[in-house]
Write a protein that holds these residues in place. Sequence first.
Motif, short mmCIF file in Angstrom:
data_model
loop_
_atom_site.label_atom_id
_atom_site.label_comp_id
_atom_site.label_asym_id
_atom_site.label_seq_id
_atom_site.Cartn_x
_atom_site.Cartn_y
_atom_site.Cartn_z
N ASP A 108 0.83 -1.21 0.00
CA ASP A 108 0.00 0.00 0.00
C ASP A 108 0.86 1.26 0.00
O ASP A 108 0.56 2.24 -0.68
CB ASP A 108 -0.92 0.00 1.22
N SER A 125 1.11 4.16 -2.99
CA SER A 125 0.88 5.60 -2.81
C SER A 125 2.04 6.41 -3.40
O SER A 125 1.83 7.53 -3.88
CB SER A 125 0.72 5.92 -1.32
N PRO A 139 -1.94 0.88 -8.50
CA PRO A 139 -2.03 -0.41 -7.80
C PRO A 139 -0.77 -1.25 -8.04
O PRO A 139 -0.27 -1.32 -9.17
CB PRO A 139 -3.26 -1.08 -8.42
N ARG A 152 -6.92 -0.83 -4.36
CA ARG A 152 -7.25 -0.19 -5.65
C ARG A 152 -7.03 -1.11 -6.84
O ARG A 152 -6.88 -0.65 -7.97
CB ARG A 152 -6.43 1.10 -5.83
N GLN A 153 -7.02 -2.44 -6.63
CA GLN A 153 -6.85 -3.35 -7.75
C GLN A 153 -8.07 -3.36 -8.67
O GLN A 153 -8.00 -3.85 -9.79
CB GLN A 153 -6.56 -4.77 -7.25
N ASP A 154 -9.18 -2.79 -8.19
CA ASP A 154 -10.37 -2.71 -9.04
C ASP A 154 -10.17 -1.74 -10.20
O ASP A 154 -10.99 -1.70 -11.13
CB ASP A 154 -11.59 -2.30 -8.21
N LEU A 155 -9.09 -0.96 -10.16
CA LEU A 155 -8.81 0.00 -11.23
C LEU A 155 -7.89 -0.60 -12.28
O LEU A 155 -7.39 0.12 -13.15
CB LEU A 155 -8.15 1.26 -10.64
#
Length: 515
Positions: free
Chosen positions: A144, A148, A153, A169-172
Amino acid sequence: MAELAAVSVRSVVDRVGPTLLRALSVPDGAPAVADVVIFEPGSPLSAGDVVLGVAVSDAEQAAELVRGSASQGAAAVLLKPPLAGKAAVKRAAKDAGIALIEVKAATSWAQLVWLLRTVLDAITDEAESTEDGLESADLFRLADAVASVVDAPVTIEDTNSRVLAYSARQDLTDPARISTIMGRRIPDDVLAKFRSRGVFRELSRGRQTVFVPAQRDGTLPRLIVPIRMGGELLGSMWAVVSGPVSDERAAAFADAAPVVALHLLRRRAHADAQRRASAELLRGVLQGKPMTRQVITELDLSDEPHRVVVIEAPGGDTPGAEGLRLALLEKISQGVGRRPVAAELGGLLYALVPDGESWSELRDALVALPTSSRTPTPRVAAGSAADITALATSKAQADEALTLLRAGLVPGQVVSFDDAWTALVLHRGATAAAGAKVAELGPLTELRAYDGYLDTLYEWLRHPGDPRAAAKELRIHPNTLRYRMRRMLELVPLDLDDPDVRLALTVQLIAVRWS
Protein backbone atom coordinates in the motif's frame (compact mmCIF):
# COMPACT_ATOMS: atom_id res chain seq x y z
CA MET A 1 6.04 -23.78 13.23
CA ALA A 2 3.44 -21.30 14.43
CA GLU A 3 -0.22 -22.01 13.88
CA LEU A 4 -2.15 -19.64 11.64
CA ALA A 5 -4.10 -17.09 13.62
CA ALA A 6 -7.87 -17.56 13.64
CA VAL A 7 -9.64 -14.99 11.44
CA SER A 8 -13.23 -14.30 12.44
CA VAL A 9 -16.11 -13.58 10.08
CA ARG A 10 -16.74 -10.32 11.93
CA SER A 11 -13.15 -9.09 11.42
CA VAL A 12 -13.34 -9.80 7.68
CA VAL A 13 -16.66 -7.97 7.33
CA ASP A 14 -15.35 -5.02 9.35
CA ARG A 15 -12.21 -4.79 7.21
CA VAL A 16 -14.17 -4.77 3.94
CA GLY A 17 -16.53 -2.18 5.36
CA PRO A 18 -20.27 -1.42 5.27
CA THR A 19 -20.08 -0.02 1.74
CA LEU A 20 -19.93 -3.56 0.33
CA LEU A 21 -20.94 -5.96 3.10
CA ARG A 22 -23.56 -6.06 5.87
CA ALA A 23 -23.66 -8.80 8.48
CA LEU A 24 -27.28 -10.00 8.84
CA SER A 25 -26.32 -12.64 11.41
CA VAL A 26 -23.05 -13.87 12.89
CA PRO A 27 -23.62 -16.56 15.52
CA ASP A 28 -21.40 -16.94 18.55
CA GLY A 29 -18.72 -19.56 18.03
CA ALA A 30 -18.80 -19.25 14.22
CA PRO A 31 -15.88 -21.12 12.54
CA ALA A 32 -12.76 -19.14 11.71
CA VAL A 33 -12.41 -18.05 8.09
CA ALA A 34 -9.99 -20.15 6.03
CA ASP A 35 -10.68 -19.34 2.37
CA VAL A 36 -13.05 -17.71 -0.11
CA VAL A 37 -14.88 -19.92 -2.60
CA ILE A 38 -17.55 -19.45 -5.25
CA PHE A 39 -20.44 -21.89 -4.83
CA GLU A 40 -20.65 -24.59 -7.50
CA PRO A 41 -23.41 -27.23 -7.24
CA GLY A 42 -21.97 -30.61 -6.30
CA SER A 43 -18.54 -29.28 -5.31
CA PRO A 44 -17.47 -30.04 -1.72
CA LEU A 45 -16.66 -27.25 0.72
CA SER A 46 -14.00 -27.10 3.40
CA ALA A 47 -14.19 -26.00 7.00
CA GLY A 48 -13.97 -22.23 7.32
CA ASP A 49 -14.94 -21.42 3.72
CA VAL A 50 -16.66 -18.13 2.98
CA VAL A 51 -19.15 -19.19 0.30
CA LEU A 52 -20.23 -16.74 -2.40
CA GLY A 53 -23.70 -17.56 -3.75
CA VAL A 54 -22.97 -16.26 -7.24
CA ALA A 55 -25.35 -18.48 -9.23
CA VAL A 56 -28.15 -18.70 -6.65
CA SER A 57 -31.40 -17.52 -8.24
CA ASP A 58 -34.23 -18.03 -5.71
CA ALA A 59 -34.91 -18.16 -1.98
CA GLU A 60 -35.36 -21.93 -1.87
CA GLN A 61 -31.98 -22.49 -3.50
CA ALA A 62 -30.40 -19.88 -1.21
CA ALA A 63 -31.79 -21.56 1.92
CA GLU A 64 -30.52 -24.93 0.71
CA LEU A 65 -27.07 -23.39 0.10
CA VAL A 66 -27.05 -22.01 3.65
CA ARG A 67 -27.96 -25.39 5.17
CA GLY A 68 -25.51 -27.32 2.98
CA SER A 69 -22.66 -24.92 3.71
CA ALA A 70 -23.27 -25.13 7.46
CA SER A 71 -23.29 -28.93 7.35
CA GLN A 72 -19.80 -28.88 5.82
CA GLY A 73 -18.39 -26.46 8.38
CA ALA A 74 -18.33 -23.32 6.23
CA ALA A 75 -17.91 -20.02 8.08
CA ALA A 76 -20.36 -17.80 6.16
CA VAL A 77 -22.59 -17.48 3.11
CA LEU A 78 -22.66 -14.26 1.08
CA LEU A 79 -25.74 -13.38 -0.97
CA LYS A 80 -27.01 -10.30 -2.75
CA PRO A 81 -30.40 -8.71 -2.12
CA PRO A 82 -33.20 -9.55 -2.19
CA LEU A 83 -32.18 -13.18 -1.46
CA ALA A 84 -30.09 -12.36 1.61
CA GLY A 85 -33.04 -10.65 3.30
CA LYS A 86 -35.65 -13.33 2.59
CA ALA A 87 -37.21 -14.67 5.80
CA ALA A 88 -36.69 -18.31 4.78
CA VAL A 89 -32.99 -17.70 4.11
CA LYS A 90 -32.43 -15.83 7.38
CA ARG A 91 -34.29 -18.52 9.30
CA ALA A 92 -32.17 -21.23 7.66
CA ALA A 93 -28.98 -19.39 8.66
CA LYS A 94 -30.16 -19.00 12.25
CA ASP A 95 -31.21 -22.63 12.57
CA ALA A 96 -27.98 -23.92 10.98
CA GLY A 97 -25.76 -21.61 13.05
CA ILE A 98 -23.89 -20.04 10.11
CA ALA A 99 -23.10 -16.40 9.37
CA LEU A 100 -25.23 -14.72 6.68
CA ILE A 101 -23.74 -11.69 4.95
CA GLU A 102 -25.49 -9.39 2.48
CA VAL A 103 -23.45 -8.09 -0.46
CA LYS A 104 -24.25 -4.70 -2.00
CA ALA A 105 -26.23 -5.30 -5.20
CA ALA A 106 -23.86 -3.36 -7.49
CA THR A 107 -20.75 -5.18 -6.26
CA SER A 108 -18.82 -7.26 -8.80
CA TRP A 109 -18.43 -10.83 -7.57
CA ALA A 110 -14.99 -11.10 -9.21
CA GLN A 111 -13.77 -7.97 -7.46
CA LEU A 112 -15.26 -9.15 -4.19
CA VAL A 113 -13.28 -12.41 -4.41
CA TRP A 114 -9.91 -10.68 -4.61
CA LEU A 115 -10.96 -8.05 -2.07
CA LEU A 116 -11.92 -10.73 0.47
CA ARG A 117 -8.70 -12.61 -0.20
CA THR A 118 -6.74 -9.39 0.18
CA VAL A 119 -8.33 -8.81 3.57
CA LEU A 120 -7.85 -12.43 4.63
CA ASP A 121 -4.19 -12.43 3.58
CA ALA A 122 -3.57 -9.08 5.26
CA ILE A 123 -5.11 -10.17 8.58
CA THR A 124 -3.17 -13.46 8.53
CA ASP A 125 0.05 -11.73 7.53
CA GLU A 126 -0.34 -9.20 10.34
CA ALA A 127 -0.89 -11.99 12.86
CA GLU A 128 2.15 -13.95 11.63
CA SER A 129 4.28 -10.80 11.61
CA THR A 130 3.28 -10.07 15.20
CA GLU A 131 4.17 -13.61 16.28
CA ASP A 132 7.57 -13.34 14.62
CA GLY A 133 8.31 -9.81 15.77
CA LEU A 134 8.10 -8.49 12.21
CA GLU A 135 5.31 -5.92 12.52
CA SER A 136 7.30 -3.41 10.46
CA ALA A 137 7.69 -5.99 7.71
CA ASP A 138 4.05 -6.36 6.79
CA LEU A 139 4.18 -6.89 3.04
CA PHE A 140 0.60 -5.82 2.45
CA ARG A 141 1.10 -2.52 4.24
CA LEU A 142 4.34 -2.09 2.36
CA ALA A 143 2.52 -2.70 -0.93
CA ASP A 144 0.00 0.00 0.00
CA ALA A 145 2.83 2.40 0.85
CA VAL A 146 4.61 1.72 -2.44
CA ALA A 147 1.31 2.13 -4.33
CA SER A 148 0.88 5.60 -2.81
CA VAL A 149 4.40 6.53 -3.97
CA VAL A 150 3.82 5.53 -7.58
CA ASP A 151 0.10 6.40 -7.44
CA ALA A 152 -0.91 3.05 -8.97
CA PRO A 153 -2.03 -0.41 -7.80
CA VAL A 154 1.00 -2.58 -7.04
CA THR A 155 1.85 -6.27 -6.66
CA ILE A 156 5.02 -7.62 -5.04
CA GLU A 157 6.13 -10.88 -6.67
CA ASP A 158 8.93 -13.39 -6.23
CA THR A 159 11.26 -14.61 -8.96
CA ASN A 160 8.75 -17.29 -9.97
CA SER A 161 6.04 -14.64 -10.63
CA ARG A 162 4.08 -15.70 -7.55
CA VAL A 163 2.23 -12.89 -5.80
CA LEU A 164 3.50 -12.25 -2.27
CA ALA A 165 1.37 -9.18 -1.55
CA TYR A 166 -0.72 -6.56 -3.32
CA SER A 167 -2.03 -3.10 -2.59
CA ALA A 168 -5.54 -1.73 -2.56
CA ARG A 169 -7.25 -0.19 -5.65
CA GLN A 170 -6.85 -3.35 -7.75
CA ASP A 171 -10.37 -2.71 -9.04
CA LEU A 172 -8.81 0.00 -11.23
CA THR A 173 -6.70 -2.54 -13.12
CA ASP A 174 -7.40 -5.06 -15.91
CA PRO A 175 -8.44 -8.73 -16.24
CA ALA A 176 -4.81 -9.87 -16.37
CA ARG A 177 -4.12 -8.33 -12.95
CA ILE A 178 -7.38 -9.67 -11.47
CA SER A 179 -6.47 -13.19 -12.71
CA THR A 180 -2.99 -12.79 -11.24
CA ILE A 181 -4.35 -11.97 -7.80
CA MET A 182 -7.06 -14.63 -7.84
CA GLY A 183 -4.54 -17.30 -8.92
CA ARG A 184 -1.76 -15.89 -6.71
CA ARG A 185 0.63 -15.87 -9.69
CA ILE A 186 0.81 -14.41 -13.21
CA PRO A 187 -1.22 -16.69 -15.53
CA ASP A 188 0.86 -18.60 -18.08
CA ASP A 189 -0.63 -16.84 -21.10
CA VAL A 190 -0.01 -13.40 -19.59
CA LEU A 191 3.48 -14.49 -18.54
CA ALA A 192 4.23 -15.54 -22.12
CA LYS A 193 3.24 -12.11 -23.45
CA PHE A 194 5.52 -10.29 -21.02
CA ARG A 195 8.33 -12.74 -21.71
CA SER A 196 8.00 -12.21 -25.47
CA ARG A 197 8.48 -8.48 -24.87
CA GLY A 198 11.76 -9.19 -23.09
CA VAL A 199 10.52 -8.02 -19.68
CA PHE A 200 12.25 -10.73 -17.64
CA ARG A 201 15.44 -10.41 -19.66
CA GLU A 202 15.54 -6.72 -18.82
CA LEU A 203 14.90 -7.42 -15.14
CA SER A 204 17.76 -9.92 -15.00
CA ARG A 205 20.12 -7.39 -16.65
CA GLY A 206 19.74 -4.99 -13.76
CA ARG A 207 17.52 -2.31 -15.29
CA GLN A 208 16.24 0.09 -12.62
CA THR A 209 12.74 0.27 -14.14
CA VAL A 210 11.02 -1.44 -17.06
CA PHE A 211 8.03 0.14 -18.78
CA VAL A 212 5.67 -2.08 -20.80
CA PRO A 213 3.18 -0.21 -23.03
CA ALA A 214 -0.51 -1.13 -23.28
CA GLN A 215 -1.26 -4.24 -25.32
CA ARG A 216 -3.89 -4.83 -27.99
CA ASP A 217 -5.86 -7.25 -25.81
CA GLY A 218 -6.64 -4.48 -23.33
CA THR A 219 -3.84 -5.17 -20.87
CA LEU A 220 -2.88 -1.82 -19.34
CA PRO A 221 0.70 -0.52 -19.20
CA ARG A 222 3.03 -1.80 -16.51
CA LEU A 223 5.90 -0.14 -14.68
CA ILE A 224 8.15 -2.83 -13.22
CA VAL A 225 10.99 -2.49 -10.73
CA PRO A 226 13.39 -5.33 -9.87
CA ILE A 227 13.96 -6.04 -6.18
CA ARG A 228 17.67 -6.68 -5.61
CA MET A 229 20.04 -7.04 -2.71
CA GLY A 230 23.76 -7.62 -3.08
CA GLY A 231 23.38 -8.33 -6.78
CA GLU A 232 20.77 -11.05 -6.21
CA LEU A 233 17.34 -10.72 -7.82
CA LEU A 234 14.78 -11.40 -5.08
CA GLY A 235 11.62 -10.47 -6.96
CA SER A 236 9.91 -7.51 -8.58
CA MET A 237 7.19 -4.90 -8.10
CA TRP A 238 4.55 -4.39 -10.77
CA ALA A 239 2.46 -1.24 -11.00
CA VAL A 240 -0.53 -0.96 -13.35
CA VAL A 241 -0.33 2.56 -14.77
CA SER A 242 -2.44 4.52 -17.25
CA GLY A 243 0.47 5.45 -19.50
CA PRO A 244 4.11 6.59 -19.49
CA VAL A 245 5.31 7.61 -16.05
CA SER A 246 7.38 10.69 -15.27
CA ASP A 247 11.02 10.21 -14.35
CA GLU A 248 10.30 11.50 -10.85
CA ARG A 249 7.55 8.96 -10.19
CA ALA A 250 9.57 6.13 -11.71
CA ALA A 251 12.59 7.05 -9.58
CA ALA A 252 10.44 7.20 -6.43
CA PHE A 253 9.03 3.75 -7.29
CA ALA A 254 12.55 2.37 -7.76
CA ASP A 255 13.72 3.95 -4.49
CA ALA A 256 11.21 1.79 -2.62
CA ALA A 257 12.85 -1.42 -3.86
CA PRO A 258 15.62 -1.61 -1.19
CA VAL A 259 13.02 -1.38 1.58
CA VAL A 260 11.04 -4.25 0.03
CA ALA A 261 14.30 -6.20 -0.48
CA LEU A 262 15.08 -6.00 3.23
CA HIS A 263 11.66 -7.38 4.01
CA LEU A 264 12.01 -10.23 1.50
CA LEU A 265 15.40 -11.16 2.94
CA ARG A 266 13.97 -11.25 6.47
CA ARG A 267 11.00 -13.22 5.21
CA ARG A 268 13.27 -15.67 3.42
CA ALA A 269 15.51 -16.06 6.48
CA HIS A 270 12.44 -16.87 8.57
CA ALA A 271 11.16 -19.33 5.95
CA ASP A 272 14.61 -20.93 5.69
CA ALA A 273 14.72 -21.40 9.46
CA GLN A 274 11.29 -23.06 9.37
CA ARG A 275 12.35 -25.23 6.42
CA ARG A 276 15.51 -26.34 8.22
CA ALA A 277 13.49 -27.21 11.32
CA SER A 278 11.00 -29.19 9.21
CA ALA A 279 13.81 -30.95 7.36
CA GLU A 280 15.44 -31.95 10.65
CA LEU A 281 12.16 -33.40 11.94
CA LEU A 282 11.59 -35.31 8.69
CA ARG A 283 15.18 -36.55 8.67
CA GLY A 284 14.64 -37.99 12.13
CA VAL A 285 11.47 -39.77 11.01
CA LEU A 286 13.24 -41.23 7.96
CA GLN A 287 16.01 -42.50 10.21
CA GLY A 288 13.56 -44.37 12.40
CA LYS A 289 12.29 -41.92 15.01
CA PRO A 290 8.55 -42.27 15.74
CA MET A 291 6.13 -40.01 13.87
CA THR A 292 4.36 -38.55 16.89
CA ARG A 293 1.32 -36.32 16.71
CA GLN A 294 3.52 -33.40 17.73
CA VAL A 295 5.82 -34.04 14.77
CA ILE A 296 2.81 -34.30 12.45
CA THR A 297 1.60 -30.92 13.70
CA GLU A 298 5.06 -29.34 13.39
CA LEU A 299 5.37 -30.59 9.81
CA ASP A 300 1.81 -29.39 9.07
CA LEU A 301 0.86 -32.73 7.50
CA SER A 302 -2.71 -33.54 6.58
CA ASP A 303 -4.24 -36.64 8.18
CA GLU A 304 -4.26 -38.76 5.02
CA PRO A 305 -2.01 -41.40 3.43
CA HIS A 306 1.34 -40.07 2.18
CA ARG A 307 4.08 -41.42 -0.06
CA VAL A 308 7.80 -41.08 0.56
CA VAL A 309 9.37 -39.91 -2.70
CA VAL A 310 13.14 -40.10 -3.19
CA ILE A 311 14.87 -37.93 -5.80
CA GLU A 312 18.39 -38.65 -7.00
CA ALA A 313 19.58 -35.58 -8.86
CA PRO A 314 22.90 -35.12 -10.63
CA GLY A 315 25.70 -34.03 -8.30
CA GLY A 316 25.71 -36.74 -5.64
CA ASP A 317 27.46 -35.47 -2.51
CA THR A 318 29.36 -32.67 -4.24
CA PRO A 319 29.23 -29.17 -2.72
CA GLY A 320 26.05 -27.38 -3.61
CA ALA A 321 24.26 -30.57 -4.67
CA GLU A 322 21.66 -30.23 -1.90
CA GLY A 323 20.79 -26.75 -3.18
CA LEU A 324 20.38 -28.19 -6.68
CA ARG A 325 18.02 -30.86 -5.38
CA LEU A 326 15.93 -28.35 -3.43
CA ALA A 327 15.81 -26.04 -6.46
CA LEU A 328 14.62 -29.00 -8.51
CA LEU A 329 11.88 -29.75 -5.98
CA GLU A 330 10.82 -26.09 -6.07
CA LYS A 331 10.64 -26.20 -9.85
CA ILE A 332 8.62 -29.39 -10.14
CA SER A 333 6.24 -28.25 -7.40
CA GLN A 334 5.12 -25.16 -9.32
CA GLY A 335 1.50 -25.53 -10.23
CA VAL A 336 1.23 -28.77 -8.30
CA GLY A 337 0.21 -27.26 -5.04
CA ARG A 338 1.94 -26.65 -1.75
CA ARG A 339 5.65 -27.38 -1.57
CA PRO A 340 6.20 -30.88 -0.17
CA VAL A 341 8.00 -31.33 3.16
CA ALA A 342 11.50 -32.40 2.13
CA ALA A 343 14.87 -33.29 3.64
CA GLU A 344 18.29 -34.26 2.31
CA LEU A 345 19.66 -37.58 3.56
CA GLY A 346 22.68 -39.47 2.30
CA GLY A 347 22.99 -37.44 -0.90
CA LEU A 348 19.31 -38.01 -1.78
CA LEU A 349 16.29 -35.75 -1.45
CA TYR A 350 13.28 -37.27 0.32
CA ALA A 351 9.85 -35.66 0.19
CA LEU A 352 6.49 -36.47 1.75
CA VAL A 353 3.66 -36.17 -0.76
CA PRO A 354 -0.04 -36.74 -0.07
CA ASP A 355 -1.38 -39.67 -2.07
CA GLY A 356 -3.98 -39.09 -4.78
CA GLU A 357 -4.00 -36.01 -6.98
CA SER A 358 -0.91 -34.46 -5.34
CA TRP A 359 1.26 -37.48 -6.17
CA SER A 360 -0.30 -37.90 -9.63
CA GLU A 361 0.38 -34.26 -10.51
CA LEU A 362 3.92 -34.40 -9.12
CA ARG A 363 4.64 -37.62 -11.03
CA ASP A 364 3.33 -36.09 -14.27
CA ALA A 365 5.48 -32.98 -13.70
CA LEU A 366 8.55 -35.17 -13.15
CA VAL A 367 7.91 -37.28 -16.24
CA ALA A 368 7.53 -34.09 -18.29
CA LEU A 369 10.85 -32.57 -17.16
CA PRO A 370 13.04 -31.81 -20.19
CA THR A 371 16.41 -33.53 -20.34
CA SER A 372 19.68 -32.66 -22.02
CA SER A 373 23.39 -33.33 -21.67
CA ARG A 374 23.64 -30.25 -19.45
CA THR A 375 20.66 -31.05 -17.26
CA PRO A 376 20.19 -34.82 -17.04
CA THR A 377 16.83 -35.93 -15.73
CA PRO A 378 16.84 -37.02 -12.08
CA ARG A 379 15.79 -40.48 -10.97
CA VAL A 380 12.60 -40.45 -8.89
CA ALA A 381 11.07 -43.36 -6.97
CA ALA A 382 8.01 -43.41 -4.73
CA GLY A 383 6.97 -45.87 -2.07
CA SER A 384 3.39 -47.03 -1.60
CA ALA A 385 0.89 -44.80 0.18
CA ALA A 386 1.07 -45.26 3.95
CA ASP A 387 -0.45 -43.79 7.07
CA ILE A 388 1.57 -40.80 8.24
CA THR A 389 2.42 -42.64 11.45
CA ALA A 390 3.98 -45.53 9.46
CA LEU A 391 6.18 -44.00 6.77
CA ALA A 392 9.23 -46.21 7.36
CA THR A 393 7.80 -48.87 5.04
CA SER A 394 7.12 -46.33 2.29
CA LYS A 395 10.72 -45.05 2.55
CA ALA A 396 12.13 -48.59 2.31
CA GLN A 397 9.97 -49.21 -0.75
CA ALA A 398 11.11 -45.95 -2.38
CA ASP A 399 14.76 -46.91 -1.80
CA GLU A 400 14.19 -50.36 -3.31
CA ALA A 401 12.41 -48.89 -6.35
CA LEU A 402 15.32 -46.45 -6.82
CA THR A 403 17.68 -49.42 -6.88
CA LEU A 404 15.75 -50.81 -9.86
CA LEU A 405 16.09 -47.47 -11.69
CA ARG A 406 19.82 -47.30 -11.04
CA ALA A 407 20.30 -50.83 -12.36
CA GLY A 408 18.23 -50.13 -15.47
CA LEU A 409 15.80 -52.91 -14.56
CA VAL A 410 12.75 -50.69 -15.14
CA PRO A 411 12.28 -48.19 -17.99
CA GLY A 412 12.14 -44.42 -17.64
CA GLN A 413 13.30 -42.12 -14.86
CA VAL A 414 10.22 -42.17 -12.58
CA VAL A 415 8.80 -45.28 -10.91
CA SER A 416 6.44 -46.07 -8.08
CA PHE A 417 6.70 -49.20 -5.94
CA ASP A 418 3.11 -50.16 -6.77
CA ASP A 419 3.68 -50.14 -10.54
CA ALA A 420 7.00 -52.01 -10.48
CA TRP A 421 5.78 -55.18 -8.78
CA THR A 422 6.88 -57.54 -11.57
CA ALA A 423 10.41 -56.14 -11.58
CA LEU A 424 10.46 -56.30 -7.78
CA VAL A 425 9.40 -59.97 -7.76
CA LEU A 426 12.12 -60.85 -10.26
CA HIS A 427 14.75 -58.75 -8.49
CA ARG A 428 13.99 -60.18 -5.04
CA GLY A 429 13.83 -63.72 -6.41
CA ALA A 430 17.08 -63.20 -8.31
CA THR A 431 18.82 -61.79 -5.24
CA ALA A 432 17.79 -64.82 -3.17
CA ALA A 433 18.79 -67.23 -5.95
CA ALA A 434 22.15 -65.51 -6.44
CA GLY A 435 22.80 -65.81 -2.71
CA ALA A 436 22.22 -69.56 -3.00
CA LYS A 437 24.62 -69.67 -6.00
CA VAL A 438 22.05 -71.44 -8.19
CA ALA A 439 23.72 -70.09 -11.35
CA GLU A 440 26.78 -72.26 -10.61
CA LEU A 441 24.76 -75.48 -10.89
CA GLY A 442 24.27 -77.60 -14.02
CA PRO A 443 25.45 -76.85 -17.54
CA LEU A 444 24.83 -73.07 -17.43
CA THR A 445 28.44 -72.41 -16.51
CA GLU A 446 29.55 -73.97 -19.82
CA LEU A 447 27.35 -71.54 -21.81
CA ARG A 448 29.00 -68.51 -20.19
CA ALA A 449 32.04 -69.10 -22.39
CA TYR A 450 30.04 -68.42 -25.56
CA ASP A 451 29.21 -64.81 -26.34
CA GLY A 452 25.48 -64.09 -26.62
CA TYR A 453 24.26 -67.57 -25.75
CA LEU A 454 22.95 -66.72 -22.30
CA ASP A 455 20.93 -63.82 -23.70
CA THR A 456 19.63 -66.00 -26.52
CA LEU A 457 18.52 -68.76 -24.15
CA TYR A 458 16.93 -66.21 -21.78
CA GLU A 459 14.79 -64.64 -24.52
CA TRP A 460 13.90 -68.05 -25.97
CA LEU A 461 12.59 -69.12 -22.55
CA ARG A 462 10.74 -65.80 -22.09
CA HIS A 463 8.93 -66.20 -25.42
CA PRO A 464 8.07 -69.89 -25.66
CA GLY A 465 6.98 -70.91 -29.14
CA ASP A 466 7.51 -67.37 -30.51
CA PRO A 467 11.00 -67.12 -32.04
CA ARG A 468 10.11 -63.88 -33.82
CA ALA A 469 9.38 -62.11 -30.52
CA ALA A 470 12.55 -63.51 -28.96
CA ALA A 471 14.62 -62.44 -31.98
CA LYS A 472 13.10 -58.94 -31.84
CA GLU A 473 14.23 -58.54 -28.22
CA LEU A 474 17.75 -59.59 -29.26
CA ARG A 475 17.63 -57.41 -32.41
CA ILE A 476 18.59 -60.32 -34.60
CA HIS A 477 16.88 -62.23 -37.42
CA PRO A 478 14.70 -65.22 -36.38
CA ASN A 479 16.92 -67.51 -38.45
CA THR A 480 19.94 -66.31 -36.45
CA LEU A 481 18.06 -67.18 -33.27
CA ARG A 482 17.27 -70.68 -34.56
CA TYR A 483 20.90 -71.21 -35.58
CA ARG A 484 22.16 -70.16 -32.14
CA MET A 485 19.74 -72.51 -30.41
CA ARG A 486 20.81 -75.47 -32.58
CA ARG A 487 24.48 -74.66 -32.04
CA MET A 488 23.91 -74.30 -28.28
CA LEU A 489 22.33 -77.73 -28.00
CA GLU A 490 25.25 -79.20 -29.96
CA LEU A 491 27.75 -77.69 -27.50
CA VAL A 492 25.82 -78.30 -24.27
CA PRO A 493 23.29 -81.14 -24.04
CA LEU A 494 20.03 -79.67 -22.66
CA ASP A 495 16.65 -81.38 -22.66
CA LEU A 496 14.55 -78.28 -23.38
CA ASP A 497 11.47 -80.46 -23.79
CA ASP A 498 11.60 -81.14 -20.05
CA PRO A 499 9.52 -78.44 -18.25
CA ASP A 500 11.60 -78.76 -15.08
CA VAL A 501 14.78 -78.10 -17.07
CA ARG A 502 13.22 -75.01 -18.63
CA LEU A 503 12.04 -73.81 -15.20
CA ALA A 504 15.45 -74.39 -13.59
CA LEU A 505 17.22 -72.56 -16.42
CA THR A 506 14.76 -69.68 -16.10
CA VAL A 507 15.53 -69.34 -12.38
CA GLN A 508 19.28 -69.43 -13.08
CA LEU A 509 19.07 -66.81 -15.84
CA ILE A 510 16.87 -64.55 -13.70
CA ALA A 511 19.53 -64.76 -10.99
CA VAL A 512 22.18 -63.72 -13.52
CA ARG A 513 20.23 -60.83 -15.07
CA TRP A 514 18.12 -59.45 -12.20
CA SER A 515 20.24 -59.76 -9.06
